[in-house]
Design an enzyme around this catalytic site. Structure first.
Site, PDB file in Angstrom:
ATOM      1  N   GLY A   2      45.586  53.593  50.506  1.00 42.95           N
ATOM      2  CA  GLY A   2      44.536  52.772  49.887  1.00 42.95           C
ATOM      3  C   GLY A   2      44.378  53.134  48.430  1.00 42.95           C
ATOM      4  N   ASN A   3      43.290  52.697  47.834  1.00 41.79           N
ATOM      5  CA  ASN A   3      43.011  53.087  46.441  1.00 41.79           C
ATOM      6  C   ASN A   3      41.500  53.221  46.266  1.00 41.79           C
ATOM      7  OD1 ASN A   3      41.884  50.435  45.515  1.00 41.79           O
ATOM      8  ND2 ASN A   3      43.951  49.752  46.062  1.00 41.79           N
ATOM      9  N   HIS A   4      41.087  53.613  45.052  1.00 45.61           N
ATOM     10  CA  HIS A   4      39.679  53.964  44.833  1.00 45.61           C
ATOM     11  C   HIS A   4      38.760  52.774  44.533  1.00 45.61           C
ATOM     12  CE1 HIS A   4      40.354  58.204  45.025  1.00 45.61           C
ATOM     13  NE2 HIS A   4      41.308  58.157  44.106  1.00 45.61           N
ATOM     14  N   SER A   5      39.278  51.559  44.626  1.00 46.68           N
ATOM     15  CA  SER A   5      38.412  50.415  44.282  1.00 46.68           C
ATOM     16  C   SER A   5      37.187  50.363  45.200  1.00 46.68           C
ATOM     17  CB  SER A   5      39.213  49.116  44.423  1.00 46.68           C
ATOM     18  OG  SER A   5      38.340  48.026  44.306  1.00 46.68           O
ATOM     19  N   ALA A  47      41.881  45.107  44.139  1.00 47.92           N
ATOM     20  CA  ALA A  47      42.965  46.049  43.820  1.00 47.92           C
ATOM     21  C   ALA A  47      43.915  46.030  45.018  1.00 47.92           C
ATOM     22  CB  ALA A  47      42.390  47.433  43.586  1.00 47.92           C
TER      23      ALA A  47
END
Ligand code: CTP
Length: 400
Positions: free
Chosen positions: A208-211, A276
């Site tokens: 995943g990512n930090h969005s 994102a």
């Protein structure tokens, strides 16, 4: 639509004045601040105490208030109001309004008001049909006043016909719809994406990512506040929308994001892609939890479909497509490349080098670059304010 609105509610001497209590209650409940102005005859039909208590404000009937020794300034009241509602409006008050008479506080406020004026007539059938009333109402319409049609039914005289004041709920709906249709993005179908995507590795892990989704949710809310019909496609996010009109569709992966966006974009006029979305996803997803074994573990990844680029390839004349670029170096160069490659109308650039910009923060510092490579750089702002700036740019495009 009425939240935060400053409303002067004028009540005239008609039996329908009893409905004013419910109208005040509904307006206050909708978040409006209501200042009542009654004619003297209206006070015979409903007590000022009832209406003042419901509006939570002292009520005005005359220029001069002997109890406080104060002068009730009609000009100030007219300027204070975001809208003036006259309900019930009697044949007498309508005639005065049509002819510029101002022998009481209410008609003086009407003459001073610069805001939209809504008039909900209430009178007996024969008065309603009289040529003089018809002419007076035509005059009010010509002055730009908005007329809320009366209903049909039994009247106080026992006659049956037109002339009953619209019900308070109908008045509130009428005004809300009227306000909504005048908003700059009214009837525009908008697709907004937000948040990260999660790409499954096995049943318990993902990439995943930090969005956080904050920027996309702020855009969806700003669009809805401007009257747009918003569909928000969100990756996993704990954000909540403020506007109840927003249709939210939750997705998890880039593949799901693509599927839903393709479906929604077909009927959308505007699309703002602020999600994102993962660029890569595991080639295979393990059915069972992967057990810890070797010291080095490799996951093979394959490219996801670029959702924005795919929408850009399918874009029809009149559709507006907006993308985001979050960069760490050569920011403008990369943003302009994405603008062209993805066939965008403009791109919103944020750089991780700017303090307060990027993921998770409540602020953002954006630069908008359009197809003519016009560049507008904004200061560091809250994401809600930045969302408004993006909406304003879209409105400029629509109105160009
Ligand atoms: N985007 C998309 N689908 C993807 C990846 C990105 O629709 N699979 C969209 C994003 O929502 C954003 C824009 O493309 O509006 C730019 O995303 P960004 O990650 O900055 O750029 P990429 O094109 O993915 O390029 P890179 O990661 O190499 O910078």
């Amino acid at each position: 639509m009425l939240d935060g609105k400053k409303i002067v509610l004028g009540v005239c001497g008609s039996i329908a004045a009893y409905k004013s209590a419910i109208l005040v209650r509904l307006l206050v409940k909708a978040g409006a601040s209501v200042q009542l102005v009654m004619t003297k005859d209206a006070t015979n039909f409903i007590t000022p105490l009832t209406l003042a208590t419901l509006s939570k404000k002292p009520l005005l009937t005359d220029y001069f208030a002997p109890e406080t020794g104060e002068w009730n300034n009609h000009v100030e009241l007219g300027l204070w109001a975001d809208m003036l509602i006259i309900a019930p409006a009697t044949a007498n008050t309508i005639a005065k309004m049509a002819n510029g008479l101002c022998d009481n506080l209410l008609t003086a406020v009407y003459l001073s008001a610069k805001c939209p004026v809504y008039v909900a007539p209430a009178m007996d059938l024969d008065m309603w049909k009289h040529r003089s009333t018809v002419n007076n109402l035509d005059k009010l319409k010509a002055y730009g006043n908005i007329f809320i049609p009366p209903g049909y039914g039994e009247l106080a005289s026992g006659l049956i016909g037109e002339g009953r004041m619209a019900e308070p709920e109908e008045i509130v709906t009428f005004i809300s719809d009227d306000l909504k249709k005048k908003l700059p993005l009214a009837n525009q179908k908008v697709l907004v994406t937000a948040g990260p995507t999660y790409e499954a590795i096995d049943p318990v892990r993902f990439l995943g990512n930090h969005s956080s989704g904050k920027m996309g949710f702020a855009i969806a809310d700003a669009m809805a506040a401007l009257g747009a019909d918003v569909t928000l496609v969100s990756g996993p996010s704990n954000q909540k929308t403020k506007h109840s009109s927003i249709k939210r569709i939750d997705v998890i992966s880039a593949a799901q994001m693509l599927e839903v966006c393709m479906e929604q974009f077909a009927t959308a006029r505007i699309c703002v892609m602020s999600a994102a979305i993962a660029d890569y996803t595991p080639v295979t997803v393990a059915d069972q939890k992967i057990k810890k074994q070797a010291d080095v573990f490799t996951i093979e990844l394959k490219k996801t479909t670029d959702v924005l680029k795919t929408l850009g390839q399918n874009k029809q004349p009149g559709q507006i497509l907006i993308g985001f670029a979050l960069e760490t170096n050569d920011e403008e160069k990369h943003a302009v490349e994405k603008l062209h490659k993805k066939n965008l109308d403009f791109i919103v650039l944020n750089s991780l080098n700017d303090a307060g910009a990027g993921f998770k923060t409540d602020t953002n510092k954006i630069t908008i670059i359009d197809r003519d490579l016009h560049k507008t750089s904004y200061e560091l702002k809250t994401k809600n304010e930045a969302a408004r700036d993006i909406c304003n740019k879209i409105i400029e495009l629509i109105q160009a």
